[in-house]
Enzyme design. Structure first.
Site, PDB file in Angstrom:
ATOM      1  N   LYS A 191     -64.915  -2.989  12.110  1.00  0.00           N
ATOM      2  CA  LYS A 191     -63.507  -2.412  12.680  1.00  0.00           C
ATOM      3  C   LYS A 191     -62.308  -3.121  12.531  1.00  0.00           C
ATOM      4  CE  LYS A 191     -60.465  -1.019  16.311  1.00  0.00           C
ATOM      5  NZ  LYS A 191     -59.219  -1.679  16.021  1.00  0.00           N
ATOM      6  N   GLY A 244     -58.772 -12.977  15.950  1.00  0.00           N
ATOM      7  CA  GLY A 244     -57.660 -12.186  16.313  1.00  0.00           C
ATOM      8  C   GLY A 244     -57.090 -13.272  17.507  1.00  0.00           C
ATOM      9  N   SER A 245     -56.314 -12.364  18.431  1.00  0.00           N
ATOM     10  CA  SER A 245     -55.939 -13.223  19.569  1.00  0.00           C
ATOM     11  C   SER A 245     -56.641 -14.170  20.372  1.00  0.00           C
ATOM     12  CB  SER A 245     -54.643 -12.473  20.078  1.00  0.00           C
ATOM     13  OG  SER A 245     -55.548 -11.420  21.120  1.00  0.00           O
ATOM     14  N   THR A 246     -56.361 -14.920  20.948  1.00  0.00           N
ATOM     15  CA  THR A 246     -57.240 -15.513  22.052  1.00  0.00           C
ATOM     16  C   THR A 246     -57.524 -14.626  23.180  1.00  0.00           C
ATOM     17  OG1 THR A 246     -56.519 -17.871  21.442  1.00  0.00           O
ATOM     18  CG2 THR A 246     -57.236 -17.722  23.643  1.00  0.00           C
ATOM     19  N   GLY A 249     -60.178 -12.332  22.328  1.00  0.00           N
ATOM     20  CA  GLY A 249     -61.323 -12.824  22.099  1.00  0.00           C
ATOM     21  C   GLY A 249     -62.178 -13.204  23.590  1.00  0.00           C
ATOM     22  N   GLU A 267     -62.761 -16.504  16.353  1.00  0.00           N
ATOM     23  CA  GLU A 267     -61.948 -17.242  15.587  1.00  0.00           C
ATOM     24  C   GLU A 267     -60.508 -16.818  15.997  1.00  0.00           C
ATOM     25  OE1 GLU A 267     -58.898 -18.051  13.583  1.00  0.00           O
ATOM     26  OE2 GLU A 267     -59.738 -17.038  11.880  1.00  0.00           O
ATOM     27  N   CYS A 302     -53.111 -17.297  11.007  1.00  0.00           N
ATOM     28  CA  CYS A 302     -53.606 -18.077  12.430  1.00  0.00           C
ATOM     29  C   CYS A 302     -53.607 -19.705  12.274  1.00  0.00           C
ATOM     30  CB  CYS A 302     -54.930 -17.557  12.505  1.00  0.00           C
ATOM     31  SG  CYS A 302     -56.200 -17.915  11.291  1.00  0.00           S
ATOM     32  N   GLU A 400     -48.289 -18.956  19.890  1.00  0.00           N
ATOM     33  CA  GLU A 400     -48.358 -18.607  18.643  1.00  0.00           C
ATOM     34  C   GLU A 400     -47.317 -17.603  18.355  1.00  0.00           C
ATOM     35  OE1 GLU A 400     -51.964 -17.625  15.601  1.00  0.00           O
ATOM     36  OE2 GLU A 400     -52.053 -16.396  17.684  1.00  0.00           O
TER      37      GLU A 400
END
Length: 496
Positions: A191, A244-246, A249, A267, A302, A400
């Site tokens: 995806k 991707g973003s925390t 996640g 990650e 990242c 970030e």
């Protein structure tokens, strides 16, 4: 390296019509609902294609195709030598389509086309080739047992692996996920981010061209909050790997817990520190690398070295070197080989970066850039931006930004440098500049991150694992270690 001119890339773009249908069970297909969304070029605002907005029915179709191909054994039970042959051909086809893939990546996310030609596409092909070569070189084990017993430990594919990947390196990071998963014998549902679906769809087509059975690699497109959530909750997926973003996640972990307890490898975000000590003799090189570490790919990395920690004895001198180099970097047309900074990934993301810069003006001293720039018909460009005297607790030092924004922080001692570097919710990477070998080892050992680069920035290769700790996640891409995420260990004990 490509010798194409700006006119060549414009001509190629005008003659290309990318397909936006999902790729399921070896074919391009419309979404079941018929719904689409529009892919836009952030550097121009132009429409690229209408892309299938996949929903639950489409994800079910992709997972069913992946499961059927896995259960049939057409890929999962074929010999390692055969999987190696197909994956090597897959890598070669990626190389053969360098121009087309590079153009798509550049158009989708505003990336410099020359970066896509020289970095994204060759690294994607190289990653697939590396795991192809590893396929027939990873063995099982025989455990130590008493006479009359034989205990064998084998690695078996998990089944259906879903990979959700971001838009900043849409081909590279897809390869980091799908190559080891496929090498291990799994079937995959990929995806891509909605901003970068078109290049990922080509991977599905090239895999089938290479000889991969239909259903082994499927690509479903759509929005994260709909398509991605369905994937996260799907009962038929055995493993989910994500970059991707925390925030996302964390949601995916909760979806796995609420559904079938699928393995989840994350990650996530980063706020990497680049530490420059006064005993580093080559400050010119360190300044070059400091700019590369934050301004490459517009800072949309990242592991970008977005915090620059400099020992106070050399801080003014070193900051001058960085500003002088950063001042040469100007936003330009991503298709122009002469440009050295492309567009941000879209208007929404550009707004976020500018909001972070506005917050930085309240906390620190702006010494370079800070403005949104228009190039042609688009204003999705941001100047290289440098803030000095940034408090380590400031937003631009902790959040970030994912843009070309550098926060410069001074320190007095080694202990202070380590403390500042570790005072972050993230822990993906760090860099250390010193000519003192003992200090290099000492500081690297104290930094709570996944990768420490000494006298360089953001070092990585197919041979070394990449990933983080803390809220940067706990998965590992690249290296033979990544194969372990896509295989289950089975013990077979025989008494004779």
């Amino acid at each position: 390296m490509s010798t194409h001119t700006l006119d060549d890339w414009i001509a190629l773009a005008s003659s290309t019509s990318p397909r936006g249908q999902a790729f399921i069970n070896g074919d391009y297909v419309d979404s079941a609902s018929g719904e689409t969304f529009t892919a836009l070029n952030p550097a121009t605002g132009a429409r690229l294609a209408d892309v299938a907005a996949c929903g639950e029915v489409d994800v079910d179709r992709a997972v069913s195709a992946a499961r059927a191909s896995f259960d049939s054994g057409a890929w999962s039970r074929t010999s390692p030598a055969e999987r190696k042959r197909v994956l090597l051909r897959f890598a070669e086809l990626v190389r053969e389509h360098t121009d087309d893939l590079a153009l798509l990546v550049s158009q989708e996310m505003g990336k410099l086309v020359m970066d896509a030609v020289c970095v994204d596409v060759p690294f994607t092909a190289g990653c697939i080739q590396w795991y192809a070569e590893a396929t027939d070189k990873v063995y099982g084990e025989v455990a130590a047992t008493a006479p009359g017993d034989l205990a064998m430990v084998t690695r078996e594919p998990l089944g259906v692996v879903a990979a959700i990947v971001p838009w900043n390196f849409p081909l590279n990071i897809a390869a980091w996920k799908i190559a080891p998963a496929l090498a291990a014998g799994n079937s995959v549902v990929l995806k891509p981010a909605e901003q970068s679906s078109l290049s990922a769809l080509v991977l599905g087509q090239l895999a089938v061209e290479a000889g991969m059975p239909p259903g082994v690699l499927n690509v479903v497109t759509g929005m994260g909050e709909s398509t991605g959530q369905v994937i996260g909750r799907h009962q038929g997926i055995d493993c989910l790997t994500f970059t991707g973003s925390t925030l996302v996640g964390k949601r995916l972990m909760s979806y796995a817990a609420e559904s079938n307890l699928k393995q989840v490898w994350l990650e996530c975000g980063g706020k990497s520190a680049n530490i420059v000590f006064a005993d580093s003799e080559n400050l010119e090189t360190a300044a070059d690398k400091a700019c590369q570490g934050i301004f490459f790919n517009h800072g949309e990395v990242c592991s970008a070295n977005s915090r620059l920690l400099v020992e106070r004895d050399i801080k003014d001198e070193f900051l001058s070197l960085v500003i002088e180099r950063a001042g040469r970097i100007r936003p330009g047309n991503p298709l122009d080989p002469a440009s050295n900074l492309g567009a941000m990934a879209g208007k929404v993301h550009t707004d976020r970066v500018m909001a972070a810069i506005a917050a930085g003006r309240d906390d620190a001293t702006l010494v370079l850039g800070g403005s949104r720039v228009s190039v042609g018909t688009s204003d999705c460009f941001v100047e290289p931006t440098v803030f000095n005297d940034v408090p380590n607790g400031a937003r631009i030092a902790q959040d970030e930004v994912f843009g070309p924004v550098l926060a410069v922080i001074g320190f007095e001692t080694e202990d202070e440098a380590v403390r500042l570097a570790n005072e972050s919710p993230y822990g993906i990477a760090a860099s250390v500049w010193t000519d003192n070998l003992s200090r290099a080892h000492r500081v690297a050992g104290r930094l709570h991150v996944g990768t420490v680069s000494v006298n360089t920035v953001d070092a990585m290769s197919n041979q070394t694992p990449f990933g983080g700790v803390k809220q940067s996640g706990f998965g590992r891409d690249l290296s033979l270690h990544a194969l372990n995420q896509y295989a289950a260990l089975k013990t077979t004990w025989i008494s004779y």
